[in-house]
Design a protein around this motif. Structure first.
Motif, mmCIF file in Angstrom:
data_model
loop_
_atom_site.group_PDB
_atom_site.id
_atom_site.type_symbol
_atom_site.label_atom_id
_atom_site.label_comp_id
_atom_site.label_asym_id
_atom_site.label_seq_id
_atom_site.Cartn_x
_atom_site.Cartn_y
_atom_site.Cartn_z
ATOM 1 N N LEU A 28 3.044 7.658 3.577
ATOM 2 C CA LEU A 28 3.831 7.032 4.634
ATOM 3 C C LEU A 28 5.316 7.107 4.295
ATOM 4 N N SER A 29 5.632 6.911 3.038
ATOM 5 C CA SER A 29 7.015 7.032 2.574
ATOM 6 C C SER A 29 7.533 8.453 2.786
ATOM 7 N N MET A 54 -2.177 6.121 9.134
ATOM 8 C CA MET A 54 -1.992 5.542 7.794
ATOM 9 C C MET A 54 -1.735 4.048 7.867
ATOM 10 N N MET A 55 -0.953 3.617 8.855
ATOM 11 C CA MET A 55 -0.706 2.181 9.003
ATOM 12 C C MET A 55 -1.999 1.444 9.306
ATOM 13 N N GLU A 56 -2.865 2.041 10.128
ATOM 14 C CA GLU A 56 -4.157 1.418 10.426
ATOM 15 C C GLU A 56 -5.013 1.322 9.176
ATOM 16 N N ARG A 57 -5.040 2.383 8.368
ATOM 17 C CA ARG A 57 -5.818 2.355 7.121
ATOM 18 C C ARG A 57 -5.267 1.330 6.142
ATOM 19 N N LEU A 58 -3.945 1.144 6.172
ATOM 20 C CA LEU A 58 -3.316 0.161 5.286
ATOM 21 C C LEU A 58 -3.432 -1.258 5.835
ATOM 22 N N GLU A 59 -4.071 -1.385 7.000
ATOM 23 C CA GLU A 59 -4.309 -2.676 7.650
ATOM 24 C C GLU A 59 -3.021 -3.418 7.983
ATOM 25 N N VAL A 60 -2.036 -2.671 8.457
ATOM 26 C CA VAL A 60 -0.810 -3.272 8.964
ATOM 27 C C VAL A 60 -1.185 -3.960 10.271
ATOM 28 N N PRO A 61 -0.660 -5.162 10.534
ATOM 29 C CA PRO A 61 -0.991 -5.856 11.788
ATOM 30 C C PRO A 61 -0.714 -4.968 13.006
ATOM 31 N N LYS A 62 -1.639 -5.020 13.972
ATOM 32 C CA LYS A 62 -1.541 -4.168 15.158
ATOM 33 C C LYS A 62 -0.246 -4.389 15.926
ATOM 34 N N SER A 63 0.243 -5.617 15.948
ATOM 35 C CA SER A 63 1.487 -5.897 16.661
ATOM 36 C C SER A 63 2.666 -5.164 16.007
ATOM 37 N N ARG A 64 2.656 -5.095 14.697
ATOM 38 C CA ARG A 64 3.738 -4.393 13.989
ATOM 39 C C ARG A 64 3.623 -2.888 14.192
ATOM 40 N N LEU A 77 10.208 2.144 10.302
ATOM 41 C CA LEU A 77 9.082 2.566 9.468
ATOM 42 C C LEU A 77 9.436 2.457 7.989
ATOM 43 N N ALA A 78 10.677 2.767 7.655
ATOM 44 C CA ALA A 78 11.137 2.648 6.266
ATOM 45 C C ALA A 78 11.096 1.189 5.811
ATOM 46 N N GLU A 79 11.431 0.263 6.707
ATOM 47 C CA GLU A 79 11.349 -1.168 6.367
ATOM 48 C C GLU A 79 9.909 -1.565 6.077
ATOM 49 N N LEU A 80 8.979 -1.023 6.858
ATOM 50 C CA LEU A 80 7.564 -1.305 6.615
ATOM 51 C C LEU A 80 7.150 -0.801 5.237
ATOM 52 N N VAL A 81 7.562 0.422 4.908
ATOM 53 C CA VAL A 81 7.222 0.990 3.588
ATOM 54 C C VAL A 81 7.775 0.096 2.486
ATOM 55 N N LYS A 82 9.000 -0.357 2.660
ATOM 56 C CA LYS A 82 9.625 -1.252 1.680
ATOM 57 C C LYS A 82 8.817 -2.543 1.548
ATOM 58 N N ASP A 83 8.370 -3.090 2.682
ATOM 59 C CA ASP A 83 7.559 -4.308 2.654
ATOM 60 C C ASP A 83 6.208 -4.075 1.994
ATOM 61 N N ILE A 84 5.603 -2.918 2.258
ATOM 62 C CA ILE A 84 4.304 -2.598 1.643
ATOM 63 C C ILE A 84 4.459 -2.510 0.131
ATOM 64 N N GLU A 85 5.523 -1.850 -0.311
ATOM 65 C CA GLU A 85 5.742 -1.696 -1.751
ATOM 66 C C GLU A 85 6.015 -3.033 -2.428
#
Length: 91
Positions: A28-29, A54-64, A77-85
């Motif tokens: 994703l990164s 990939m976001m679905e597999r990582l179980e990111v909330p559907k709204s996000r 998307l970069a902010e999401l990656v930062k949050d995941i990390e």
């Protein structure tokens, strides 16, 4: 069709699935970079499709996921990656 794997192959497959979350996070990164650099709209669309899976597999909330896909902004998307990390994006 049943496939018989050797013990060695079973261990490799098991390690892959054990590390699937970190692999998807890394991919994703990489997609963020590809989205910033890509000029072809057709290829950008493919990158966004992969990002969604990939976001679905990582179980990111559907709204996000919906918000990110609606905006189609690599910065979001970069902010999401930062949050995941950092461990605060999921669930």
């Amino acid at each position: 069709m049943s496939r018989d794997y050797s013990e060695h192959q079973k261990k490799i497959i098991g390690r892959y699935y054990d590390n699937r979350e970190s692999i998807d996070s890394q991919k994703l990164s990489e997609l963020v970079t590809n989205l910033y650099l890509e000029t072809s709209e057709k290829k950008k669309a493919k990158h966004w499709e992969r990002a969604e899976k990939m976001m679905e597999r990582l179980e990111v909330p559907k709204s996000r996921i919906a918000h990110i896909l609606e905006k189609e902004d690599p910065a979001i998307l970069a902010e999401l990656v930062k949050d995941i990390e950092s461990g605060k994006a999921l669930k």
